[in-house]
Design a protein around this motif. Structure first.
Motif, PDB file in Angstrom:
ATOM      1  N   GLU A  40       0.818  -1.216   0.000  1.00 13.35           N
ATOM      2  CA  GLU A  40       0.000   0.000   0.000  1.00 13.35           C
ATOM      3  C   GLU A  40       0.851   1.265   0.000  1.00 13.35           C
ATOM      4  O   GLU A  40       0.497   2.258  -0.619  1.00 13.35           O
ATOM      5  N   THR A  77      -7.364  -5.844  -2.298  1.00 11.57           N
ATOM      6  CA  THR A  77      -6.881  -4.860  -3.265  1.00 11.57           C
ATOM      7  C   THR A  77      -5.839  -3.993  -2.576  1.00 11.57           C
ATOM      8  O   THR A  77      -5.832  -3.870  -1.354  1.00 11.57           O
ATOM      9  N   ASN A  79      -4.730  -0.189  -2.849  1.00 13.88           N
ATOM     10  CA  ASN A  79      -5.071   1.116  -3.425  1.00 13.88           C
ATOM     11  C   ASN A  79      -5.953   0.951  -4.659  1.00 13.88           C
ATOM     12  O   ASN A  79      -5.689   1.504  -5.715  1.00 13.88           O
ATOM     13  N   ASP A  80      -7.006   0.165  -4.520  1.00 16.61           N
ATOM     14  CA  ASP A  80      -8.001  -0.111  -5.571  1.00 16.61           C
ATOM     15  C   ASP A  80      -7.480  -0.955  -6.729  1.00 16.61           C
ATOM     16  O   ASP A  80      -8.148  -1.089  -7.745  1.00 16.61           O
ATOM     17  N   THR A  81      -6.288  -1.514  -6.608  1.00 12.42           N
ATOM     18  CA  THR A  81      -5.740  -2.410  -7.628  1.00 12.42           C
ATOM     19  C   THR A  81      -5.806  -3.832  -7.091  1.00 12.42           C
ATOM     20  O   THR A  81      -5.348  -4.087  -5.974  1.00 12.42           O
TER      21      THR A  81
END
Length: 176
Positions: A40, A77, A79-81
């Motif tokens: 992160e 995930t 950071n949204d990945t």
């Protein structure tokens, strides 16, 4: 500035929480969340994220204790990945696994791996579990301290790599 303060507070709280719980947890139960948070707090090169996912690889002996700890989360995930967890059992499989972050357990910290670290560090953030891993060219390690785990960073390897670690993590780490 507000984001930096939030990140610093989050990192400090995370480390202090782990220090108070460390006596009751196995090392993998502490390291695995730290590995996740390292991902992160790492900016991966844009060209390495072309497939829109982060591959966190674990080079460790079965039963893959660290990987299993992260697999307990239903959907992970960074950071949204999306995060894919990849289990490796040989050093030769690193080059074909497209690892963004590679955790290396101590039994795999071999001369063969050390000879390849310079090259691996150019595409993969390498994290070990011993101080010797950092001394031998790994970017960082999560090693046992007195009452908790501590992050040790090889600053020269980090500077030579394409990865950017949030300064809050660097400030909390022991630098080598």
């Amino acid at each position: 500035m507000k984001a930096l303060l939030k990140t610093t507070i989050s990192a400090a709280c995370l480390l202090s929480a782990f220090s108070s719980m460390a006596a009751n947890l196995k090392p993998a139960q502490i390291r695995a969340p730290l590995l996740y948070h390292l991902a992160e707090f790492t900016r991966f090169p844009a060209d390495r994220l072309l497939k829109q996912k982060i591959n966190m690889c674990f080079l460790e002996t079965p039963p893959f204790a660290h990987a299993k700890e992260l697999e307990k989360a239903k959907k992970v995930t960074v950071n949204d990945t999306p995060l894919d967890i990849i289990k490796l059992t040989s050093i030769d499989s690193i080059s074909t696994s497209n690892c963004h972050l590679l955790f290396v357990s101590e039994p795999y910290e071999s001369e063969q791996l050390i000879a390849q670290l310079q090259q691996i560090n150019q595409k993969t953030l390498t994290v070990g579990e011993s101080l010797s891993f950092v001394k031998d060219g790994g970017v960082m390690s999560i090693v046992p301290g007195n009452t908790t785990m501590k992050i040790v960073i090889n600053m020269q390897q980090l500077k030579d790599s394409p990865f950017k670690i949030n300064s809050a993590v660097v400030n909390l780490a022991t630098l080598y």
